[in-house]
Design an enzyme around this catalytic site. Sequence first.
Site, mmCIF file in Angstrom:
data_model
loop_
_atom_site.group_PDB
_atom_site.id
_atom_site.type_symbol
_atom_site.label_atom_id
_atom_site.label_comp_id
_atom_site.label_asym_id
_atom_site.label_seq_id
_atom_site.Cartn_x
_atom_site.Cartn_y
_atom_site.Cartn_z
ATOM 1 N N PHE A 124 25.183 -8.301 17.384
ATOM 2 C CA PHE A 124 26.367 -9.004 16.878
ATOM 3 C C PHE A 124 27.488 -7.993 16.629
ATOM 4 C CE2 PHE A 124 28.995 -11.241 13.776
ATOM 5 C CZ PHE A 124 29.130 -12.462 14.422
ATOM 6 N N ASP A 201 18.829 -7.577 11.075
ATOM 7 C CA ASP A 201 19.804 -8.626 10.813
ATOM 8 C C ASP A 201 19.106 -9.960 11.052
ATOM 9 O OD1 ASP A 201 21.851 -10.524 10.801
ATOM 10 O OD2 ASP A 201 23.304 -9.172 11.722
ATOM 11 N N TYR A 226 25.196 -19.079 5.178
ATOM 12 C CA TYR A 226 25.996 -20.257 5.530
ATOM 13 C C TYR A 226 25.557 -20.919 6.829
ATOM 14 C CZ TYR A 226 28.425 -16.237 7.608
ATOM 15 O OH TYR A 226 28.715 -15.061 8.239
ATOM 16 N N LYS A 227 24.563 -20.356 7.515
ATOM 17 C CA LYS A 227 24.073 -20.973 8.737
ATOM 18 C C LYS A 227 22.942 -21.947 8.381
ATOM 19 C CE LYS A 227 25.188 -16.765 11.364
ATOM 20 N NZ LYS A 227 26.407 -17.219 12.035
ATOM 21 N N ARG A 375 27.115 -22.545 23.274
ATOM 22 C CA ARG A 375 25.958 -22.309 22.426
ATOM 23 C C ARG A 375 25.593 -23.596 21.692
ATOM 24 N NH1 ARG A 375 25.736 -17.501 18.001
ATOM 25 N NH2 ARG A 375 27.160 -18.945 16.975
#
Length: 404
Positions: A124, A201, A226-227, A375
């Site tokens: 990322f 991560d 928050y995912k 995605r």
Amino acid sequence: MTRDAAALDRADPLAAYRERFVGAATPLVYFDGNSLGRPLAVTGPRLQAFVEEEWGGRLIRGWDEGWMELPERIGDGLGRTCLGAAAGQTVVGDSTTVLLYKAMRAAVAARPGRSEIVVDRDNFPTDRYVAEGVADECGLTVRWIDVDTAAGVTADQLTDAVGERTALVVLSHVAYRSAYLADGEALTRIAHDAGALVLWDLSHSVGSVPVALDAWDADLAVGCSYKYLNGGPGSPAFVYVAARLHDEIVQPVQGWLGAREPFEMGPTYRPAAGVRRMLSGTPPVLGMLATQDMLALLEEVGMEAVRRKSVDLTDLVVEVADEVLAPLGVEVASPRDSALRGGHVTLNHPQMREATARLWERDVIPDYRDPDGLRIGLSPLSTSFTEVRAGLEAVREVLAGLTG
């Protein structure tokens, strides 16, 4: 033959949980749960009650009545429910980027005399940018691993990259682009055999894929809330530090709430015992509350059940893509083997950027990732199989219109 989505919903033991999420009953198709999860219906009233009763009623007394311990209490809940981590090793606070910085700086300082940070080029962006910044600050170099963007770092690649100069390896458990699911235990062991520490991560796996940090013998880990943890926009991240490293790790942002006795207001900084030393400033209490609601739900359901549905959902994406999207030139850019795939599927086509914009206009919400990737991010407890089918049919219609 593609499985029938309605039949899958009828047979789904977790189907009833979808009703607990705000907006899940609407016709909108949400394919971005791996970027921002839907809020739980209980969260709004919970936040209102907090404002009126705790914040408004107890005022500053709230710090002594529980707020100060929230980072560790929620961290322990995360460890127990999602991370496979014993208590006392996980704490909540700051953003993912800030915690990545703290963890990287602490890790390289704990390996003096070593000069390299190992990172893959498809990690990322924040992970890569922070690694480059830490390397510049500390006079280190970044050793890059070139990976297949439809996959991720393999054991052979990592073995070739690490050595006596390696201080830290930075890896994602689930690759943000391809959803490749790394072998946490094997890759950690390879890094340890070279004398290096590993920073995982977990942002694209926590709450979707079971994690076993203690069993991996992991060193450090960071992830967002928050995912799949449905903490809301900007909700704070978490950091894990293995208990065996607590006395060794010195983080670089020495704030007062990471000090041993914050209210002594002492003349010099002395780090707190345990993982609390990773804190710096005032805990973001409001930002933690929604995550507590999702953790309670995940503990009720169990991560193994969540993972089973996640696999079924992403398998259906691959099946429908092969049936209705492949004739339009769409390629599956994620592992087809569910054992190697996290909670999302990336579909590649040269016109996916434009397709994404048109899909949003139709209340079908995926996200786009270069190059050419749509995605499909599926939060297992708030997503139905019928929603998946309807959304992919909309993708077919939009692409047909663009290519026809």
